[in-house]
Design a protein around this motif. Structure first.
Motif, PDB file in Angstrom:
ATOM      1  N   LYS A 120       0.906  53.314  69.583  1.00 48.94           N
ATOM      2  CA  LYS A 120       1.789  53.916  68.581  1.00 48.94           C
ATOM      3  C   LYS A 120       1.032  54.985  67.784  1.00 48.94           C
ATOM      4  O   LYS A 120       1.534  56.084  67.551  1.00 48.94           O
ATOM      5  CB  LYS A 120       2.291  52.803  67.646  1.00 48.94           C
ATOM      6  N   GLU A 175       2.706  48.633  58.282  1.00 47.69           N
ATOM      7  CA  GLU A 175       2.300  48.355  59.672  1.00 47.69           C
ATOM      8  C   GLU A 175       0.992  47.572  59.728  1.00 47.69           C
ATOM      9  O   GLU A 175       0.819  46.675  60.555  1.00 47.69           O
ATOM     10  CB  GLU A 175       2.136  49.666  60.449  1.00 47.69           C
ATOM     11  N   LEU A 179      -0.131  47.798  71.681  1.00 43.80           N
ATOM     12  CA  LEU A 179       1.047  48.539  71.197  1.00 43.80           C
ATOM     13  C   LEU A 179       0.704  49.321  69.932  1.00 43.80           C
ATOM     14  O   LEU A 179       1.137  50.463  69.755  1.00 43.80           O
ATOM     15  CB  LEU A 179       2.199  47.581  70.901  1.00 43.80           C
ATOM     16  N   HIS A 180      -0.078  48.702  69.059  1.00 48.36           N
ATOM     17  CA  HIS A 180      -0.467  49.359  67.812  1.00 48.36           C
ATOM     18  C   HIS A 180      -1.265  50.643  68.097  1.00 48.36           C
ATOM     19  O   HIS A 180      -0.969  51.702  67.547  1.00 48.36           O
ATOM     20  CB  HIS A 180      -1.296  48.395  66.965  1.00 48.36           C
ATOM     21  N   ARG A 190       1.443  59.278  67.813  1.00 48.60           N
ATOM     22  CA  ARG A 190       1.755  60.027  66.596  1.00 48.60           C
ATOM     23  C   ARG A 190       1.054  61.373  66.552  1.00 48.60           C
ATOM     24  O   ARG A 190       1.403  62.225  65.755  1.00 48.60           O
ATOM     25  CB  ARG A 190       1.345  59.225  65.374  1.00 48.60           C
TER      26      ARG A 190
END
Lengths: 347, 257
Positions: B17, A107, B13-14, B21
């Motif tokens: 995300k 990622e 978005l990163h 988590r």
């Protein structure tokens, strides 16, 4: 094309306190009049003790910090006016790396590619290739927090090349790695060079500079004190030492034959060998051995020792690198800490 | 321009995300508003029941308490985001991002928009949890309140990052944030209306931007959308958003020098 050309590059930091003697705010000269030339396709080493100004120079060249004066072009772009273009063409891996701990290596790679303008498909494609190339398949999908030091360095390096830079900056890339990880990392760097990426790295490991770099410069107290290929630098310090092992009976005769040969600077004998200090071992040896053989002298062994970069460092800075490190640590890492700067008698 | 939008979106978005988590933190962040709604708001009802000043006549109503609570969540939900920045700074992330072709503004916006999103989720939850307590509100009022909360987050979150970039360590960050947060909280009238305050305290509170936000959100919750306090607080916050972003961008450049 030259990848980096600098002339008279300087960085002066504002000092917190004023100079006690003059009452003026003189500032701290972290980098003084640095002239560099890095050719395309090289692995260029930037060597020096902590606090010598290596990182400051690198931060200027990577557009993080504006130089105080001087001129510089990086990948053909003017450092003072075209930092955007430079950023597109360079990769930078700092000492700390800078991967997101709670994202996977993969990622991190994809995000880095996206920030350089790759589409999602392109970024994934490139990340897949890097995972294969750097042998990261075993851990690329785990979060970075779980990685070993060597694994982390591979992710950091991968991020540095996601956008296929022409020039890659590595700041102390192998500091803190165990010997095995270091050797693997060197292999990866050599692979990148074969792909046409020019590499500029700082290090304070002399053996790393010696084994990995095509060219290097030594920095001390904010100045470049020596530059050239490792071989050139070592030759400047002293020649090679060639030792020829012989039967004790033949030592005197052999010494007579070799004395005064072209390229031999000095000669001494031991009980069972002749030791020559020569300008270059590879020119003297092929001439010296036939002379002995023609005279019927049997050669028992041949050894050649080249000077090391440690000796080069000692000569140009007046002290060993380990001493310089201790000094830098004690002096709070001040690059231009005045006393003793340029003390090696090197001008 | 298009690249800046894409860069911002990709980073947003990163961060989302990564945030999703660890749902534990999202749940934990809801604990405070729940406590205030169910453990503190009932107290206020009794304050008004036992008489009190006539100006306090409305404080027993959830419609008076919820607006203050929302501003409080906006303040405390975004004031501490800078701690993450210290971690990013230390691990070299900010430096790495600065050398990419993404702009400083997109780096900052990616983080700030995540904070805004988190706050909007919390705001929505407070609305829902207030309904059983008797909250009466129209859809336009809900939207207007949400917009005001976004402006508060867009001001405080970049400021928190700027403070982190200056402080550079968690140890220095804590006292600085306390220094700002306590007066901002107490002088805003979030918990109890400042109409109860003596004159000098009210005068002092005029210097607190959050006071105007609280006044505006109370007006909105009353259904008085045309109250001048509403547009005034929007105008004030819009100016502060710009100031806060400018400051934060400047600190981001200085921090990586």
């Amino acid at each position: 094309m030259d990848m980096i050309v600098t002339q008279g590059l300087c960085k002066t930091f504002k000092s917190k306190g004023k100079d006690k003697g003059t009452g003026k705010d003189a500032g701290v000269e972290a980098v003084r009049d640095v002239d560099l030339r890095v050719r395309e396709g090289e692995i260029y080493g930037f060597l020096g003790p902590n606090g010598a100004g290596k990182t400051t120079t690198m931060r200027m060249l990577t557009t993080l910090m504006a130089p105080t004066r001087g001129t510089a072009t990086v990948v053909g772009h003017d450092l003072f006016r075209e930092s955007r273009r430079i950023r597109q063409d360079i990769g930078y891996v700092s000492q700390k790396g800078g991967a997101y701990e709670y994202a996977s290596g993969y990622e991190n790679l994809v995000l880095q590619g996206r920030l350089y303008g790759l589409t999602r498909a392109e970024a994934r494609d490139k990340a897949d290739r890097i995972v294969l190339q750097f042998d990261m398949a075993d851990y690329a999908r785990r979060i970075v927090q779980t990685y070993s030091g060597g694994q982390r360095r591979h992710v950091d390096l991968g991020m540095g090349v996601m956008h296929d830079p022409k020039l890659l900056f590595l700041d102390e890339p192998t500091t803190g790695l165990d010997p095995h990880s270091r050797a693997r990392f060197w292999d990866v760097i050599r692979t990148l060079r074969r792909e046409g990426i020019t590499i500029f790295l700082t290090t304070h490991y002399l053996d790393e500079a010696d084994q990995l770099c095509d060219a290097l410069c030594i920095m001390d107290h904010g100045r470049v004190v020596a530059a050239g290929s490792p071989e050139e630098l070592k030759r400047e310090v002293s020649g090679d030492v060639v030792e020829i092992g012989l039967d004790p009976a033949n030592v005197a005769q052999a010494a007579g034959l070799l004395e005064g040969m072209g390229g031999v600077c000095s000669l001494e004998t031991t009980e069972n060998s002749v030791k020559l200090l020569v300008e270059s071992g590879e020119t003297v040896l092929p001439a010296a051995l036939p002379r002995l053989v023609q005279a019927g002298i049997a050669v028992a062994r041949v050894e050649m020792k080249r000077p090391t970069l440690d000796e080069v460092f000692q000569k140009v800075t007046g002290r060993a690198l380990t001493e310089a490190e201790i000094e830098a640590a004690a002096g709070g890492g001040g690059a231009g800490s005045g006393a003793g700067s340029g003390g090696g008698g090197w001008t | 321009m298009k690249k800046a939008v894409v860069d911002t979106w990709v980073q947003y978005l990163h961060y989302m995300k990564i945030e999703l988590r660890s749902p534990f933190w999202i749940l934990a962040s809801l604990f405070q508003p729940v406590c205030y709604l169910y453990l503190f708001a009932p107290l206020l009802k009794n304050v008004s029941d036992t008489g009190g000043a006539s100006a306090a006549g409305s404080i027993g109503s959830i419609n008076s308490f919820a607006p203050g609570l929302l501003v409080m969540i906006a303040l405390f939900g975004t004031l501490f985001v800078g701690y993450g920045m210290i971690d990013y700074l230390r691990s070299g992330i900010i430096e790495r991002l600065r050398v990419t072709t993404a702009s400083r503004l997109s780096l900052l916006l990616g983080l700030v928009l995540r904070d805004v999103t988190t706050l909007l989720v919390q705001t929505a939850i407070v609305f829902v949890l207030s309904l059983p307590l008797g909250l009466v509100i129209t859809a336009p009022a809900v939207l207007l309140t949400a917009a005001l909360m976004v402006l508060v987050a867009l001001t405080i979150s970049p400021a928190s990052y700027a403070i982190a970039l200056i402080a550079r360590s968690e140890d220095a960050m804590g006292p600085i944030l306390n220094f700002f947060s306590q007066p901002l909280l107490l002088l805003s009238g979030m918990l109890l209306p400042l109409t109860l305050a003596p004159l000098w305290l009210r005068t002092l509170s005029d210097a607190n931007p959050l006071k105007y936000v609280v006044d505006a959100s109370r007006a909105i919750f009353r259904g008085d959308l045309a109250d001048p306090a509403v547009w005034r607080s929007f105008a004030l916050m819009a100016v502060l958003v710009v100031v806060s972003f400018a400051w934060s961008l400047r600190q981001m450049r200085k921090a990586t020098e």
